[in-house]
Design a protein around this motif. Structure first.
Motif, PDB file in Angstrom:
ATOM      1  N   GLU A  78       1.218  -3.930   4.269  1.00  0.00           N
ATOM      2  CA  GLU A  78       2.120  -2.872   4.723  1.00  0.00           C
ATOM      3  C   GLU A  78       3.275  -3.548   5.447  1.00  0.00           C
ATOM      4  OE1 GLU A  78       2.160   1.370   7.147  1.00  0.00           O
ATOM      5  OE2 GLU A  78       0.372   0.104   7.215  1.00  0.00           O
ATOM      6  N   ILE A 127      -6.328   6.158  -2.535  1.00  0.00           N
ATOM      7  CA  ILE A 127      -6.026   4.740  -2.379  1.00  0.00           C
ATOM      8  C   ILE A 127      -7.195   3.950  -2.934  1.00  0.00           C
ATOM      9  CG2 ILE A 127      -5.536   2.884  -0.739  1.00  0.00           C
ATOM     10  CD1 ILE A 127      -4.320   4.971   1.104  1.00  0.00           C
ATOM     11  N   ILE A 130       0.832  -1.189   0.000  1.00  0.00           N
ATOM     12  CA  ILE A 130       0.000   0.000   0.000  1.00  0.00           C
ATOM     13  C   ILE A 130       0.872   1.247   0.000  1.00  0.00           C
ATOM     14  CG2 ILE A 130      -0.190   0.175   2.528  1.00  0.00           C
ATOM     15  CD1 ILE A 130      -3.180   0.925   2.016  1.00  0.00           C
ATOM     16  N   TRP A 162       0.575   4.839   1.204  1.00  0.00           N
ATOM     17  CA  TRP A 162      -0.222   5.778   1.980  1.00  0.00           C
ATOM     18  C   TRP A 162      -0.047   7.217   1.489  1.00  0.00           C
ATOM     19  CZ3 TRP A 162      -3.965   3.755   4.584  1.00  0.00           C
ATOM     20  CH2 TRP A 162      -3.843   2.521   5.214  1.00  0.00           C
ATOM     21  N   TYR A 171      -4.139  -5.104   0.390  1.00  0.00           N
ATOM     22  CA  TYR A 171      -2.743  -4.687   0.332  1.00  0.00           C
ATOM     23  C   TYR A 171      -1.985  -5.290   1.514  1.00  0.00           C
ATOM     24  CZ  TYR A 171      -4.589  -0.983  -2.730  1.00  0.00           C
ATOM     25  OH  TYR A 171      -5.212  -0.287  -3.735  1.00  0.00           O
ATOM     26  N   CYS A 187      -8.795  -2.224   2.135  1.00  0.00           N
ATOM     27  CA  CYS A 187      -9.177  -0.839   1.865  1.00  0.00           C
ATOM     28  C   CYS A 187     -10.428  -0.741   0.989  1.00  0.00           C
ATOM     29  CB  CYS A 187      -8.043  -0.099   1.159  1.00  0.00           C
ATOM     30  SG  CYS A 187      -6.536   0.049   2.100  1.00  0.00           S
TER      31      CYS A 187
END
Length: 362
Positions: free
Chosen positions: A68, A61, A54, A56, A66, A79
C-alpha cells in the motif's frame, strides 16, 4: 490450531527471500546477523512486478502479499494467510525487521488466521518521529506472538482492529512516540486479547481500548517509564500480578503505582456500580474518567477502589477493604482532591490498611 495442515518449512537469510516465502501453511525461519530492511526488498519486488498494490475498494481481496503506497513509501500488507509462521532461528538472538518510511507499519496483517510470530524485533530504521505504527493486525484470528519486540519511533507499537484470540508472550513494546497500543477504535470489536509476561516501557502515552471489546487480559506484565495518560480504556480489562509505575510527565510529581493486578474498568458510562457523584463544576466533564479497581492483595484480602480522575487530580469516590467472607475491614467515602495521584500502597501487597490511613490524612 488443531487439525491445521502441516507447514512447509522455508529458511531465508534476507528480506527479499522473506517476502517471497510468505504463503499459507508455511513456516519461515529467518537466520541473519544483520537487520532485514523490508522497504528495500519491497521496492525491488514492486519493480519486478512480484508484489502489486492492494485495492481496498475491491469487492473481495484475494489472499496474497501486497503493498500500500503511503506518503513516503510502500507498506507491506499480508492478506488472507492461513497457518503462517515467521520465526527467528535463535530465541537468544532475535531478528530485527525494519522499514525506512515514517508513514508505514513494519508488518500489516489483514484477515489472516492461525498466524505466529516468534523471536522477532520490529521497528523503523532510524529514531525520531513516525506517523504510523509498528505492527497492525486487522480482522485476524488466532494470532500468537512469542518473544517478539515492537519498538519506536513507531507511533503505535501494536494496533489491533476487530481480531479474535490474540496472544503476546514475553514481548516488549518500547520507545513508541504516541501509544503503546490501540485495541479497537470506533465501532470495531475484538475478543480474547491476552498479554503474558510482557513489558511496556518508555512510550509517550499508554493504551487505548475501545467500547465493546471483550476479554482483555494482562498477566505478569510490567508498565514503567511511560508518559501521558496510561489507561484510556472504555471496556473492562483484567490485570493479574502486574506492576505499574507511572509518572504523567517528567515534570509531574503525580505517580501511579499498582502491584498485583486487579480488574480495571474506566469511563463512568461503563461503571454501573460506581458511586453516583458528579464532577466538580470547575472541571470539564469531558475530561473526567472514572476508574474501578477490584482485586486481591494477599490471598483472602479483597480490596476495591472506585475513583474519578480529571487531568492529573484524583477524586476518591469509595475505597473498601474486606476479606473473602464479606466482612469489611474498613470502608470510606471521600470527596476531596488528592494533589498527587498516589495509588501506591492502595493496591500494594500487604499494605492495604496502612495505605488507607495515609490516604485519609492526605
Amino acid at each position: 490450531m488443531s487439525g491445521a495442515p502441516k507447514q512447509k518449512v522455508v529458511k531465508v537469510k534476507n528480506a527479499t527471500e522473506l517476502v517471497r516465502a510468505i504463503a499459507s501453511n508455511t513456516k519461515i525461519v529467518v537466520n541473519s546477523n544483520e537487520p532485514l530492511n523490508i522497504t528495500k526488498a519491497l521496492d525491488a519486488l514492486i519493480a519486478t512486478g512480484e508484489v502489486s498494490a492492494i485495492d481496498w475498494d475491491a469487492p473481495e481481496i484475494d489472499f496474497g502479499v501486497y503493498f500500500e503506497r503511503q506518503y513516503d513509501g510502500p507498506e507491506l500488507v499480508i492478506c488472507g494467510m492461513v497457518n503462517l509462521s515467521i520465526e527467528g532461528s535463535n530465541p537468544n538472538d532475535i531478528i530485527d525487521l525494519q522499514a525506512a518510511p515514517r508513514y508505514v507499519n513494519i508488518l500489516k496483517f489483514y484477515n489472516c488466521e492461525n498466524l505466529k510470530l516468534a523471536n522477532l524485533k520490529l521497528g523503523h530504521t532510524d529514531g525520531g518521529t513516525c506517523s504510523s505504527g509498528v505492527l497492525t493486525l486487522e480482522e485476524c484470528r488466532g494470532v500468537t506472538m512469542n518473544n517478539t519486540d515492537l519498538y519506536g519511533c513507531g507511533a503505535v507499537g501494536l494496533y489491533i482492529k476487530q481480531c479474535n484470540n490474540v496472544v503476546m508472550n514475553q514481548g516488549t513494546i518500547y520507545q513508541c512516540n504516541e501509544n503503546i497500543m490501540i485495541i479497537d477504535e470506533g465501532n470495531n470489536r475484538s475478543n480474547s486479547i491476552t498479554f503474558n509476561g510482557c513489558a511496556f516501557t518508555n512510550c509517550y502515552s499508554g493504551i487505548i481500548i475501545g467500547k465493546g471489546t471483550k476479554e482483555i487480559t494482562f498477566n505478569d506484565c510490567t508498565f514503567c517509564d511511560n508518559k501521558g495518560e496510561l489507561f484510556m480504556i472504555y471496556s473492562p480489562i483484567t490485570m493479574n500480578n502486574c506492576d505499574v509505575e507511572h509518572h504523567y510527565s517528567d515534570e509531574s510529581e503525580n505517580l501511579m503505582i499498582i502491584r498485583n493486578g486487579g480488574n480495571w474498568i474506566t469511563d463512568y458510562r461503563d461503571c454501573k456500580e460506581m458511586p453516583d457523584i458528579e464532577p466538580d463544576d470547575e472541571y470539564d466533564s469531558e475530561a473526567v474518567r472514572r476508574y474501578a479497581w477490584d482485586g486481591y492483595l494477599e490471598g483472602d484480602i479483597h480490596f476495591r477502589l472506585e475513583a474519578e480522575q480529571s487531568s492529573n487530580d484524583l477524586v476518591i469516590g469509595e475505597m473498601t477493604y474486606f476479606r473473602k467472607n464479606g466482612k469489611a475491614g474498613f470502608g470510606a467515602k471521600l470527596g476531596y482532591k488528592m494533589a498527587q495521584m498516589k495509588i501506591m500502597g492502595l493496591v500494594k501487597k500487604g499494605e492495604g490498611a496502612e495505605a488507607m490511613a495515609e490516604a485519609e490524612t492526605a
